[in-house]
Design an enzyme around this catalytic site. Structure first.
Site, PDB file in Angstrom:
ATOM      1  N   GLU A 229      60.511  42.363  35.231  1.00 36.67           N
ATOM      2  CA  GLU A 229      60.525  41.460  34.068  1.00 36.67           C
ATOM      3  C   GLU A 229      59.771  42.180  32.964  1.00 36.67           C
ATOM      4  O   GLU A 229      58.543  42.330  33.036  1.00 36.67           O
ATOM      5  CB  GLU A 229      59.822  40.132  34.417  1.00 36.67           C
ATOM      6  CG  GLU A 229      60.484  39.360  35.541  1.00 36.67           C
ATOM      7  CD  GLU A 229      61.781  38.671  35.124  1.00 36.67           C
ATOM      8  OE1 GLU A 229      62.041  38.549  33.912  1.00 36.67           O
ATOM      9  OE2 GLU A 229      62.535  38.268  36.028  1.00 36.67           O
ATOM     10  N   CYS A 263      56.193  37.811  26.166  1.00 34.38           N
ATOM     11  CA  CYS A 263      57.431  38.583  26.210  1.00 34.38           C
ATOM     12  C   CYS A 263      58.533  37.834  25.482  1.00 34.38           C
ATOM     13  O   CYS A 263      59.403  38.430  24.880  1.00 34.38           O
ATOM     14  CB  CYS A 263      57.819  38.842  27.651  1.00 34.38           C
ATOM     15  SG  CYS A 263      57.904  37.335  28.630  1.00 34.38           S
TER      16      CYS A 263
HETATM   17  P1  NAD Z   1      51.968  47.542  31.282  1.00 35.12           P
HETATM   18  O1  NAD Z   1      53.327  48.004  31.652  1.00 35.12           O
HETATM   19  O2  NAD Z   1      51.092  48.459  30.534  1.00 35.12           O
HETATM   20  O3  NAD Z   1      51.137  47.109  32.580  1.00 35.12           O
HETATM   21  C1  NAD Z   1      51.608  46.112  33.461  1.00 35.12           C
HETATM   22  C2  NAD Z   1      50.953  46.313  34.822  1.00 35.12           C
HETATM   23  O4  NAD Z   1      51.409  47.537  35.391  1.00 35.12           O
HETATM   24  C3  NAD Z   1      49.430  46.409  34.804  1.00 35.12           C
HETATM   25  O5  NAD Z   1      48.925  45.700  35.903  1.00 35.12           O
HETATM   26  C4  NAD Z   1      49.181  47.901  34.947  1.00 35.12           C
HETATM   27  O6  NAD Z   1      47.939  48.207  35.536  1.00 35.12           O
HETATM   28  C5  NAD Z   1      50.311  48.294  35.883  1.00 35.12           C
HETATM   29  N1  NAD Z   1      50.700  49.705  35.863  1.00 35.12           N
HETATM   30  C6  NAD Z   1      50.510  50.630  34.882  1.00 35.12           C
HETATM   31  N2  NAD Z   1      51.052  51.821  35.250  1.00 35.12           N
HETATM   32  C7  NAD Z   1      51.611  51.643  36.473  1.00 35.12           C
HETATM   33  C8  NAD Z   1      52.353  52.487  37.365  1.00 35.12           C
HETATM   34  N3  NAD Z   1      52.624  53.761  37.070  1.00 35.12           N
HETATM   35  N4  NAD Z   1      52.793  51.956  38.518  1.00 35.12           N
HETATM   36  C9  NAD Z   1      52.545  50.670  38.834  1.00 35.12           C
HETATM   37  N5  NAD Z   1      51.850  49.822  38.040  1.00 35.12           N
HETATM   38  C10 NAD Z   1      51.401  50.299  36.860  1.00 35.12           C
HETATM   39  O7  NAD Z   1      52.179  46.180  30.475  1.00 35.12           O
HETATM   40  P2  NAD Z   1      51.068  45.303  29.751  1.00 35.12           P
HETATM   41  O8  NAD Z   1      50.660  45.968  28.482  1.00 35.12           O
HETATM   42  O9  NAD Z   1      50.034  44.888  30.720  1.00 35.12           O
HETATM   43  O10 NAD Z   1      51.904  43.972  29.405  1.00 35.12           O
HETATM   44  C11 NAD Z   1      52.627  43.792  28.229  1.00 35.12           C
HETATM   45  C12 NAD Z   1      54.101  43.989  28.497  1.00 35.12           C
HETATM   46  O11 NAD Z   1      54.536  43.081  29.501  1.00 35.12           O
HETATM   47  C13 NAD Z   1      54.949  43.660  27.283  1.00 35.12           C
HETATM   48  O12 NAD Z   1      55.973  44.627  27.158  1.00 35.12           O
HETATM   49  C14 NAD Z   1      55.549  42.308  27.617  1.00 35.12           C
HETATM   50  O13 NAD Z   1      56.750  42.000  26.962  1.00 35.12           O
HETATM   51  C15 NAD Z   1      55.730  42.431  29.097  1.00 35.12           C
HETATM   52  N6  NAD Z   1      55.844  41.110  29.698  1.00 35.12           N
HETATM   53  C16 NAD Z   1      57.053  40.718  30.215  1.00 35.12           C
HETATM   54  C17 NAD Z   1      57.213  39.439  30.742  1.00 35.12           C
HETATM   55  C18 NAD Z   1      58.528  38.971  31.294  1.00 35.12           C
HETATM   56  O14 NAD Z   1      58.544  37.969  32.022  1.00 35.12           O
HETATM   57  N7  NAD Z   1      59.638  39.616  30.963  1.00 35.12           N
HETATM   58  C19 NAD Z   1      56.117  38.568  30.761  1.00 35.12           C
HETATM   59  C20 NAD Z   1      54.914  39.008  30.221  1.00 35.12           C
HETATM   60  C21 NAD Z   1      54.775  40.287  29.697  1.00 35.12           C
END
Ligand code: NAD
Length: 472
Positions: A229, A263
């Site tokens: 997501e 999001c």
């Molecule tokens: P991010 O991708 O930076 O991090 C998300 C999570 O992934 C964190 O827990 C992070 O520690 C982890 N992570 C980072 N690198 C990783 C790797 N290589 N392998 C596995 N895990 C890893 O995102 P963010 O800045 O925390 O969140 C914002 C983003 O999330 C925005 O793009 C937003 O649109 C999206 N989002 C989507 C939804 C949805 O339901 N579609 C909901 C909320 C947020």
């Protein structure tokens, strides 16, 4: 040993909390232990699992103040945190009510009269959840609850940017031994998330497209399902027949709630040129009425920007837009107040698709508005995006329904905004780069955690017609 990670408080800018990621070997042990617990959890049966989740809910309720305080420190906002907790608790009840029907096995006759079919489902033993910072509690638990009810064990790695809410959840867990063995929270950043994927049987990831791609690749290497997501750039289309009073109020909420850090925020607004002036004047007037939640959390509706790196992205998008000719009517600057970063609701006109603010995810309370002359043009602008999470259409219902069918996104709110944040019953997929895998909403959400198993039973005692002729 791994290095501790210092966590910033979004209201004060101070690093006042520390998490310690587990070294890979310890994480692997935690996963192994959680996986071992799953056998008993599944044997407990659905009734037992429902009872354990209800006990957890009661324990959370009795420590609700601590959870609220932790979530406010994580995010800097109060009323949205209260909503987040309510939504999490009600999701436990909703899934406990739905699960018995959804998890029923069935026996069926088949096209072959002497072969019966028992259709059963087997949970994935260990599910990994990796979540972001914008709704830290809700997005760590949205997949956790149905996975647990399905009979899986779950290991959750919340965002390192907002991890304080985990401690009160763990305290509440200690009151429910059955659940404590199959629900584990681990602290850490990207490296821990990446290690987690190596140890689980299915991964649910919520976060950015860039990280989602890495998660999908790591999961593909292990042949495990990955439900992604990801980001969005939701459009709203406002046709001439729209109720303007309603459209401006809904769009303001859909763009600005949680300071635009959703999001499914409305991040681009397309308005019929005949009503354009009236629309943006009304939107600006309403935007001015919202206040920052500063100096106290109760002072207003707009909380701080939670992740420091997001402040730079928002200000970069605004700068890029202004350099290319956009006009700012309200807000428009990132303010440093008390050590936190803040942004008031910002309305922009004179925007176009050469600007980042119309094409990249901004994740702030920014409302760029662009006029259109025909419905076809509006649909084409709305679909001109790598994202396809959701959208909104404001018009007479018949007209709006017709437009909704043409928009390339998984959920369309009609005469309202961001309804999937409130209503989780409609099944939806994230289109294009907004995600991958089955619906996280509706009944299908729970079924993602089960593998189908067919038991095929021969019910007669004569040779099947397709066997070899070997008799005398
Ligand atoms: P991010 O991708 O930076 O991090 C998300 C999570 O992934 C964190 O827990 C992070 O520690 C982890 N992570 C980072 N690198 C990783 C790797 N290589 N392998 C596995 N895990 C890893 O995102 P963010 O800045 O925390 O969140 C914002 C983003 O999330 C925005 O793009 C937003 O649109 C999206 N989002 C989507 C939804 C949805 O339901 N579609 C909901 C909320 C947020």
């Amino acid at each position: 040993m791994t290095n501790p990670i210092e966590v910033r408080n979004p209201r004060t800018g101070k690093f006042d909390y520390v998490i310690i990621p587990p070294p890979p070997r310890l994480l692997a042990q935690q996963c192994k232990r959680t996986r071992r617990g799953q056998v008993r959890w599944q044997q407990l049966g659905l009734e037992g699992r429902i009872e354990a989740l209800q006990q957890w809910k009661e324990a959370i309720l009795s420590g609700r103040d601590r959870l609220t305080e932790a979530l406010v420190n994580d995010t800097g906002r109060l009323s949205t945190s209260v909503l987040e907790i309510d939504s999490f608790l009600s999701s436990i009840d909703r899934w406990c009510k739905l699960a018995p029907e959804l998890l029923q096995d069935s026996a069926k006759n088949t096209a072959i009269p002497f072969i019966a079919l028992q259709q059963t489902s087997v949970p994935y033993p260990l599910v990994g959840i990796i979540s972001p910072w914008n709704f830290p509690l809700l997005l760590s638990t949205i997949d956790t609850i149905p996975a647990l009810l399905a009979g899986c064990a779950v290991i959750v790695k919340p965002s390192e940017i907002a991890p304080r809410f985990v401690a009160p959840l763990k305290t509440a867990l200690s009151a429910v031994p059955e659940l404590r063995d199959v629900l584990t929270f681990v602290e850490g950043a990207g490296a821990t998330g990446s290690d987690l994927i190596e140890n689980v049987d299915l991964v649910c990831f919520t976060g950015s497209v860039a990280t989602g791609r890495k998660v999908a690749e790591a999961a593909a290497k292990r042949f495990i399902p990955a439900f992604l997501e990801l980001g969005g750039k939701d459009p709203a289309i406002v046709l001439e027949s729209a109720n303007l009073e309603l459209a401006t109020s809904a769009i303001l909420w859909g763009s600005v709630v949680n300071t635009g850090q959703s999001c499914l925020s409305i991040e681009r607004i397309y308005v019929a040129e005949s009503i354009f002036e009236k629309f943006y004047h009304q939107l600006v007037a309403k935007a001015y009425r919202l206040q920052l939640a500063y100096p106290t959390v109760e002072s207003g509706e707009i909380g701080p920007i939670i992740a420091e790196r997001q402040a730079a992205i928002i200000s970069g998008h605004l700068l890029d837009a202004v350099e290319k000719g956009a006009v700012i009517h309200c807000g428009g600057v990132i303010e440093d107040l008390g050590g936190g970063w803040w942004c008031r609701p910002t309305v922009l006109t004179q925007v176009n698709h050469s600007m980042k603010v119309m094409t990249e995810e901004t994740f702030g309370p920014i409302m760029p508005i662009m006029p259109f002359s025909t419905v076809e043009e509006a649909v084409s602008l709305a679909n001109d995006s790598i994202y396809g999470l959701s959208a909104a259409v404001f018009a007479s219902e018949a007209e709006a329904l017709e437009v909704a069918q043409q928009i390339d996104a998984g959920a369309i709110s009609i005469n309202d905004a961001a309804l999937t944040a409130i209503m989780h019953e409609g099944e939806k997929n994230a289109f294009k780069f907004s995600g991958m895998g089955g619906s996280r909403m509706g009944a299908a959400a729970l079924k993602r955690f089960m593998r189908k198993k067919a038991i095929l039973i021969k019910t007669n005692a004569t040779n099947d017609p397709w066997w070899f002729e070997t008799g005398e």
